[in-house]
Design an enzyme around this catalytic site. Structure first.
Site, PDB file in Angstrom:
ATOM      1  N   HIS A   1      44.857  -2.596  42.381  1.00  0.00           N
ATOM      2  CA  HIS A   1      43.672  -3.356  41.976  1.00  0.00           C
ATOM      3  C   HIS A   1      43.741  -4.719  42.632  1.00  0.00           C
ATOM      4  CE1 HIS A   1      40.287  -4.592  39.429  1.00  0.00           C
ATOM      5  NE2 HIS A   1      40.917  -5.757  39.345  1.00  0.00           N
ATOM      6  N   CYS A   2      42.754  -5.034  43.452  1.00  0.00           N
ATOM      7  CA  CYS A   2      42.735  -6.284  44.204  1.00  0.00           C
ATOM      8  C   CYS A   2      41.796  -7.267  43.522  1.00  0.00           C
ATOM      9  CB  CYS A   2      42.294  -6.034  45.648  1.00  0.00           C
ATOM     10  SG  CYS A   2      42.279  -7.526  46.672  1.00  0.00           S
ATOM     11  N   PRO A   3      42.300  -8.388  42.992  1.00  0.00           N
ATOM     12  CA  PRO A   3      41.411  -9.354  42.338  1.00  0.00           C
ATOM     13  C   PRO A   3      40.500 -10.070  43.323  1.00  0.00           C
ATOM     14  CG  PRO A   3      43.652 -10.214  42.452  1.00  0.00           C
ATOM     15  CD  PRO A   3      43.720  -8.792  42.919  1.00  0.00           C
TER      16      PRO A   3
END
Length: 342
Positions: free
Chosen positions: A179-181
């Site tokens: 999951h890439c913020p």
């Protein structure tokens, strides 16, 4: 193999402890030892975990808001780099020659469009969901239809072996990498290519920005005025330190009278260089994982395993959408020779 009999009612949720011997996948009753906590159905292949417990999502809305803020900041930063570079670099480039100005404009337009478009596709495209298949009743579920499937308590539906539930996105992601913020989204089966394309385009763009900002800034920087004019004497180390001190002081003195265009060029150079280093490391890590046929999550789960998947360029071709090796697409170059026999 476990003995199974058909259950009459349709199973839609994970059953309680007194009904734990019912397979959630096909609804068949399994005869198991009382100490069995995790078991696999012999008919549909679904895996049931009696110890699984649903934990409430804490701060789900806050995480989504945080990710969207990161996305907004990153979009503003890219727009600032584009607009700031256009304002600071274009006059100097066009003053050199018309050909250099037109070439720089074309390169800037191509890099800006590719970076923003790939970023938008990676950020706002669905990362990939688990396939919808029949489950819950014996007539609809065939033999091995749910092989190694587990039940997601959050989504209340089957989860394939390659699927991972993301608590930030609130959904199950197929072939989830991480999951890439910074894109406010997961990197999964549906947007992994766009994420790699964004990294590749962003690295090239930052390299170009750093080179152009340094080149134009060299022409705009005021001449350095050194405070001391006498020759240095003493050891080589002392001379080098004093010379470095004089150069730093001269740069600081000239930076005080630097124009606004020059200050923006300095910021663009430092920001693009730092972003370039970070994105290059991330891109290299992603390419290595793809080459090894793994994802970031599978790498974490197989830290202690000695059995590693097959490495090779075929994983890269399969990731790019070409299921066959490169040699297959160029066979016509080698098989085009005609053989005549008498």
């Amino acid at each position: 193999m476990y003995e199974m009999v058909q259950e009459e009612h349709y199973v839609t949720t994970i059953l309680e402890e007194d009904q734990a011997l019912i397979c959630w996948g096909c609804g068949l009753r399994l005869i198991l030892p009382c100490y069995t906590h995790i078991f696999k159905c012999g008919w549909c292949g679904a895996v049931t975990n009696k110890n699984a417990r649903k934990h409430e999502h804490q701060g789900f809305q806050w995480r989504r808001l945080r990710d969207r803020c990161f996305v907004s900041i990153l979009i503003l930063f890219m727009l600032f780099v584009i607009c700031g570079g256009a304002w600071a670099i274009y006059p100097v480039v066009f003053s050199m020659s018309y050909f250099c100005g037109v070439s720089h404009s074309i390169i800037t337009l191509v890099l800006s469009t590719s970076t923003i478009s790939t970023f938008s596709l990676a950020a706002f495209r669905c990362a990939g969901t688990s396939p919808n298949i029949p489950w819950g009743s014996y007539p609809a579920v065939g033999k091995d239809d749910l092989e190694n499937y587990t039940f997601c308590l959050y989504c209340a539906k089957p989860k394939s072996p390659q699927t991972h539930h993301c608590r930030s996105c609130g959904m199950c992601i197929l072939d989830m990498d991480h999951h890439c913020p910074f894109i406010g989204n997961c990197v999964g089966a549906a947007n992994h290519r766009y994420f790699i394309a964004f990294l590749f385009s962003a690295v090239i763009s930052t390299v170009y920005v750093s080179i152009m900002s340094a080149y134009v800034g060299f022409h705009l920087w005021p001449p350095l005025a050194y405070r001391t004019r006498h020759s240095f004497s003493g050891s080589s180390t002392d001379v080098a330190m004093r010379l470095l001190k004089e150069i730093v002081i001269a740069f600081i003195d000239s930076a005080v009278v630097l124009s606004a265009r020059g200050l923006i060029l300095v910021y663009l150079f430092i920001a693009s260089l730092s972003v370039e280093i970070g994105l290059s490391v991330l891109l290299w890590q992603q390419v290595c994982f793809i080459y090894e046929g793994k994802t970031y999550l599978s790498q974490l789960s197989s830290q202690g395993d000695t059995d590693v998947g097959k490495k090779g360029c075929h994983n890269l071709f399969r990731f790019l959408g070409y299921p066959y090796p490169a040699s297959r697409y160029f066979q016509f170059l080698f098989n085009n020779k005609k053989i005549h026999s008498k």
